[in-house]
Scaffold this active site. Structure first.
Site, PDB file in Angstrom:
ATOM      1  CE1 TYR A  60      -4.101  -1.867   0.152  1.00 24.63           C
ATOM      2  CE2 TYR A  60      -2.714  -3.383   1.378  1.00 24.63           C
ATOM      3  CZ  TYR A  60      -3.868  -3.120   0.673  1.00 24.63           C
ATOM      4  OH  TYR A  60      -4.785  -4.121   0.474  1.00 24.63           O
ATOM      5  N   GLY A  61       1.782   1.349   0.958  1.00 32.90           N
ATOM      6  CA  GLY A  61       2.579   2.567   1.060  1.00 32.90           C
ATOM      7  C   GLY A  61       3.408   2.789  -0.191  1.00 32.90           C
ATOM      8  CD  GLU A  73       7.141  -7.234  -3.781  1.00 33.09           C
ATOM      9  OE1 GLU A  73       6.763  -6.190  -3.225  1.00 33.09           O
ATOM     10  OE2 GLU A  73       7.347  -8.307  -3.157  1.00 33.09           O
ATOM     11  CG  ASN A 118      -5.763  -7.521   2.073  1.00 29.66           C
ATOM     12  OD1 ASN A 118      -6.744  -7.586   1.370  1.00 29.66           O
ATOM     13  ND2 ASN A 118      -4.956  -6.459   2.102  1.00 29.66           N
ATOM     14  N   GLY A 119      -8.016  -9.929   3.356  1.00 30.48           N
ATOM     15  CA  GLY A 119      -9.456 -10.167   3.375  1.00 30.48           C
ATOM     16  C   GLY A 119     -10.284  -9.007   2.859  1.00 30.48           C
ATOM     17  CB  VAL A 130      16.265  -3.899  -0.933  1.00 27.81           C
ATOM     18  CG1 VAL A 130      17.281  -2.968  -0.290  1.00 27.81           C
ATOM     19  CG2 VAL A 130      15.691  -3.295  -2.205  1.00 27.81           C
ATOM     20  CD  GLU A 173     -12.573  -6.982  10.986  1.00 22.21           C
ATOM     21  OE1 GLU A 173     -11.602  -7.729  11.182  1.00 22.21           O
ATOM     22  OE2 GLU A 173     -12.477  -5.774  10.720  1.00 22.21           O
ATOM     23  CG  HIS A 219      -4.122  -6.378  11.218  1.00 22.00           C
ATOM     24  ND1 HIS A 219      -5.330  -6.110  11.833  1.00 22.00           N
ATOM     25  CD2 HIS A 219      -4.433  -6.922  10.012  1.00 22.00           C
ATOM     26  CE1 HIS A 219      -6.321  -6.488  11.031  1.00 22.00           C
ATOM     27  NE2 HIS A 219      -5.800  -7.001   9.928  1.00 22.00           N
ATOM     28  CG  ASN A 278      -9.733  -4.920   9.389  1.00 18.59           C
ATOM     29  OD1 ASN A 278     -10.630  -4.360  10.004  1.00 18.59           O
ATOM     30  ND2 ASN A 278      -9.673  -6.199   9.248  1.00 18.59           N
TER      31      ASN A 278
HETATM   32  P1  FAE Z   1       2.907  -4.677   2.557  1.00 17.38           P
HETATM   33  O1  FAE Z   1       1.574  -4.645   1.920  1.00 17.38           O
HETATM   34  O2  FAE Z   1       3.239  -5.810   3.464  1.00 17.38           O
HETATM   35  O3  FAE Z   1       3.977  -4.637   1.372  1.00 17.38           O
HETATM   36  C1  FAE Z   1       5.353  -4.786   1.579  1.00 17.38           C
HETATM   37  C2  FAE Z   1       5.970  -5.353   0.316  1.00 17.38           C
HETATM   38  O4  FAE Z   1       7.379  -5.220   0.379  1.00 17.38           O
HETATM   39  C3  FAE Z   1       5.683  -6.832   0.103  1.00 17.38           C
HETATM   40  O5  FAE Z   1       5.198  -7.036  -1.211  1.00 17.38           O
HETATM   41  C4  FAE Z   1       7.046  -7.503   0.318  1.00 17.38           C
HETATM   42  O6  FAE Z   1       7.231  -8.667  -0.474  1.00 17.38           O
HETATM   43  C5  FAE Z   1       8.008  -6.397  -0.092  1.00 17.38           C
HETATM   44  N1  FAE Z   1       9.314  -6.468   0.555  1.00 17.38           N
HETATM   45  C6  FAE Z   1       9.576  -6.677   1.867  1.00 17.38           C
HETATM   46  N2  FAE Z   1      10.910  -6.643   2.105  1.00 17.38           N
HETATM   47  C7  FAE Z   1      11.502  -6.375   0.888  1.00 17.38           C
HETATM   48  C8  FAE Z   1      12.858  -6.225   0.474  1.00 17.38           C
HETATM   49  N3  FAE Z   1      13.869  -6.299   1.351  1.00 17.38           N
HETATM   50  N4  FAE Z   1      13.102  -6.021  -0.844  1.00 17.38           N
HETATM   51  C9  FAE Z   1      12.070  -5.936  -1.729  1.00 17.38           C
HETATM   52  N5  FAE Z   1      10.769  -6.078  -1.387  1.00 17.38           N
HETATM   53  C10 FAE Z   1      10.490  -6.283  -0.086  1.00 17.38           C
HETATM   54  O7  FAE Z   1       3.212  -3.346   3.354  1.00 17.38           O
HETATM   55  N6  FAE Z   1      -5.582  -5.398   6.328  1.00 17.38           N
HETATM   56  C11 FAE Z   1      -6.767  -4.788   6.161  1.00 17.38           C
HETATM   57  O8  FAE Z   1      -6.847  -3.555   6.272  1.00 17.38           O
HETATM   58  N7  FAE Z   1      -7.894  -5.520   5.851  1.00 17.38           N
HETATM   59  C12 FAE Z   1      -7.867  -6.878   5.715  1.00 17.38           C
HETATM   60  O9  FAE Z   1      -8.876  -7.513   5.403  1.00 17.38           O
HETATM   61  C13 FAE Z   1      -6.627  -7.544   5.925  1.00 17.38           C
HETATM   62  N8  FAE Z   1      -6.522  -8.896   5.844  1.00 17.38           N
HETATM   63  C14 FAE Z   1      -5.289  -9.482   5.880  1.00 17.38           C
HETATM   64  C15 FAE Z   1      -5.170 -10.856   5.628  1.00 17.38           C
HETATM   65  C16 FAE Z   1      -3.919 -11.445   5.535  1.00 17.38           C
HETATM   66  C17 FAE Z   1      -3.798 -12.923   5.281  1.00 17.38           C
HETATM   67  C18 FAE Z   1      -2.746 -10.651   5.688  1.00 17.38           C
HETATM   68  C19 FAE Z   1      -1.375 -11.252   5.564  1.00 17.38           C
HETATM   69  C20 FAE Z   1      -2.856  -9.297   5.954  1.00 17.38           C
HETATM   70  C21 FAE Z   1      -4.113  -8.705   6.051  1.00 17.38           C
HETATM   71  N9  FAE Z   1      -4.256  -7.343   6.272  1.00 17.38           N
HETATM   72  C22 FAE Z   1      -5.474  -6.742   6.181  1.00 17.38           C
HETATM   73  C23 FAE Z   1      -3.089  -6.490   6.548  1.00 17.38           C
HETATM   74  C24 FAE Z   1      -2.668  -5.644   5.331  1.00 17.38           C
HETATM   75  O10 FAE Z   1      -2.576  -6.439   4.177  1.00 17.38           O
HETATM   76  C25 FAE Z   1      -1.345  -4.968   5.667  1.00 17.38           C
HETATM   77  O11 FAE Z   1      -1.561  -4.115   6.781  1.00 17.38           O
HETATM   78  C26 FAE Z   1      -0.791  -4.153   4.514  1.00 17.38           C
HETATM   79  O12 FAE Z   1      -0.575  -4.963   3.376  1.00 17.38           O
HETATM   80  C27 FAE Z   1       0.519  -3.488   4.909  1.00 17.38           C
HETATM   81  O13 FAE Z   1       0.856  -2.566   3.898  1.00 17.38           O
HETATM   82  P2  FAE Z   1       2.346  -2.044   3.752  1.00 17.38           P
HETATM   83  O14 FAE Z   1       2.365  -1.052   2.654  1.00 17.38           O
HETATM   84  O15 FAE Z   1       2.841  -1.640   5.089  1.00 17.38           O
END
Ligand code: FAE
Length: 551
Positions: free
Chosen positions: A64-65, A84, A163-164, A294, A405, A490, A528
């Site tokens: 997301y970020g 990525e 995610n959900g 990275v 939820e 989370h 969430n």
């Molecule tokens: P994120 O989405 O985790 O993205 C980080 C990315 O960086 C990933 O693609 C990694 O592969 C990549 N990465 C990491 N380290 C490196 C590196 N060294 N070099 C290159 N790439 C790298 O970060 N949240 C909700 O609000 N609603 C939901 O329904 C919900 N359900 C969920 C269900 C599951 C099964 C999971 C796992 C999470 C869920 N979440 C939910 C949490 C939500 O997906 C999570 O808070 C966000 O994805 C976090 O966003 P960020 O941008 O922090």
């Protein structure tokens, strides 16, 4: 949702990228086709990463970020390189599927594991859920620290792919508590609406909800919550709820009604590759290098950031180790990924001036799960949508605030289970620690720190059980446990806004280094988190692009 022409072009480019350059997955095969890097020609002029030398802006990760940062940088005219570590999930393998089947998973399910590690470990105490799988760059990771496991999405789109879809804007009064220095007026007037719009957040039609077969499980648990005096609310979603209704009518291929969620959805889900990243790619200024991790960040005498990047194939074989440098570095590797990179950089001596606050303030948003066994006269339905649309809102409780939820247990047969994911107000926090002999970064969360979360969920569900004369299911989470408190979906914090960074994500003492993901949020958001992560990134990027030179 209105899909703009530009977004459609971006989606098409991401599809084409997969067809042109990505490895195919061979169903049932232990050895899969050898992978190649995603050809950046799909999104921008072709060049392997090692030949780029220096670029103005790099975004690490594509969750997301990162997606917000990439889109807004590109719109402002800056060429962007996204690195990525996971795959692009748009190409079908030889079985015609992009993702693994939920009930018979293969290597596509998990990030380099020998066996799946699903949140539910058993059913009726039987070890029927997890399967042996080939090691592969699969879409879901479970990072196991001594005191807690963290689920993460791996691939273009980060967590959005697994995610959900629950897209909840936090309560304003709680947001003001956790981030008091951020203007709530701006957030609620401008940045939350923008995030919701761009993510494609929708609301369920209440009439449809009342009659839908796939929502029976939610209605049963909702009615029980009401009988115990609790309030409920509909949970907004980025799943296409018109598509869901059509799934139920049998008009389109099933996804949420085919048990798909944690290993990826073939249809319906507005993951980031269909929204922010499609928009970013459609600018023509964004190159996505997937299967590029990275591993190290340093700073050059001229202030540029130098990255060591490892390119792997989808089986984990190292294809290349390259370096690339940039003037502006946006870290969006998630709470775990960004915190690990920066803690290692500081404590190994690569970036020794990083603040002591880096690595501090981590929390799991109070995540805990539990399930109840209903009486036979309260069936929850053999058809259950994987996308939760209903929550119990007891956040106003004076001692144990909780937003629970109502989650499905889509076994495909009647199981009489009501299951809940609790988001609780847990004040405990943990830190990331660097081990100089192994080079690894660990998280010092202790299991005992879950006590406030467990008490909150038990407080809610004990009340419902007493009213309904029902009991907990103890066969689902391993070890006969009532509450699953050994994992989180989370992860939040580790590089807190206003502590490790300034109030817009600029890392202290490091001009040109920014954090743009969930690591900015101090361990808890009460709902969430992805809408908050997105909205905060929008706010920060707007400020940064208005004030900083991206060189
Ligand atoms: P994120 O989405 O985790 O993205 C980080 C990315 O960086 C990933 O693609 C990694 O592969 C990549 N990465 C990491 N380290 C490196 C590196 N060294 N070099 C290159 N790439 C790298 O970060 N949240 C909700 O609000 N609603 C939901 O329904 C919900 N359900 C969920 C269900 C599951 C099964 C999971 C796992 C999470 C869920 N979440 C939910 C949490 C939500 O997906 C999570 O808070 C966000 O994805 C976090 O966003 P960020 O941008 O922090």
């Amino acid at each position: 949702m209105h899909t703009s022409r530009r977004r459609f072009m971006g989606q098409t480019v991401l599809q084409a990228a997969a067809l042109a350059a990505l490895p195919a997955f061979k169903a049932g095969a232990q050895t899969l086709n050898r992978g190649e890097r995603l050809d950046p020609r799909a999104a921008a002029p072709a060049a392997s990463l090692g030949t780029l030398g220096r670029v103005p802006a790099i975004v690490v990760g594509s969750g997301y970020g990162s997606a917000v940062a990439a889109l807004r940088l590109a719109e402002a005219g800056t060429p962007v390189v996204i690195l990525e570590m996971g795959r692009l999930w748009t190409q079908a393998g030889s079985d015609g599927r992009i993702f693994a089947k939920t009930l018979s998973p293969d290597g596509r399910a998990m990030w380099f594991k020998d066996r799946t590690e699903a949140p539910l470990s058993s059913f009726l105490w039987l070890d029927v859920i997890n399967r042996k799988i080939p090691r592969y760059a699969g879409v879901l990771d479970r990072v196991n620290y001594p005191g807690i496991s963290v689920y993460l999405g791996r691939g273009v789109g980060g967590g959005s792919v697994v995610n959900g879809s629950m897209a909840v804007t936090p309560r304003r009064d709680y947001f003001e508590t956790i981030l008091p220095e951020v203007s709530a007026s701006d957030m609620y007037a401008r940045w939350f609406p923008l995030a919701n719009r761009t993510l494609g957040v929708g609301q369920v039609n209440p009439t449809w909800f009342e009659s839908a077969r796939s929502q029976r499980y939610a209605r049963v648990a909702r009615d029980q919550a009401h009988r115990s005096g609790f309030k409920t609310m509909f949970v907004p979603s980025v799943y296409d709820l018109d598509y869901l209704a059509r799934e139920e009518r049998g008009e389109v291929p099933r996804s949420a009604l085919d048990q798909e969620v944690i290993y990826g959805n073939h249809h319906g889900k507005r993951s980031l590759d269909k929204t922010y990243l499609a928009d970013a790619v459609a600018t023509g200024r964004v190159s996505i290098y997937c299967l590029h991790e990275v591993r190290r960040i340093r700073q050059e005498p001229n202030g540029d950031y130098l990255l060591d990047v490892r390119q792997i194939d989808e089986h984990g074989a190292v294809i290349d180790e390259v370096q690339v440098s940039c003037g502006s570095l946006f870290l969006g590797a998630g709470s775990i990924g960004t915190s690990e990179l920066l803690v290692r950089a500081r404590d190994s001596g690569d970036l020794p001036r990083l603040p002591g606050a880096v690595g501090q303030g981590w929390g799991h948003n109070g995540n805990v799960m539990a399930a109840r066994a209903n009486h036979v006269w309260h069936p929850t339905g053999s058809l259950q949508s994987t996308m939760p649309l209903m929550g119990i809102d007891d956040w106003a409780h004076p001692t144990r605030p909780i937003f629970a939820e109502i989650t499905p247990l889509p076994t495909g047969f009647e199981n009489w289970v009501s299951m809940y994911l609790g988001v609780t107000r847990n004040p405990e926090r943990a830190s990331f620690r660097y081990n100089s002999s192994t080079g690894q970064v660990s998280l010092d969360w202790q299991r005992s720190q879950n006590t406030p979360s467990v008490q909150a969920l038990r407080g809610l569900l004990d009340t419902i059980n007493r009213r309904e004369a029902t009991v907990y299911r103890t066969d689902l989470f391993g070890g006969g446990r009532i509450v699953a408190d050994d994992f989180t979906y989370h992860p939040l914090g580790g590089c807190l806004l206003g502590q490790a960074t300034d109030l817009h994500g600029r890392v202290r003492n490091h001009p040109g280094l920014y954090v743009t993901d969930g690591s900015l949020i101090p361990g808890s958001v009460g709902v969430n988190p992805f809408v908050t992560i997105t909205a905060l990134a929008e706010r920060n990027m707007h400020h940064i692009l208005g004030h900083d030179a991206i060189r």
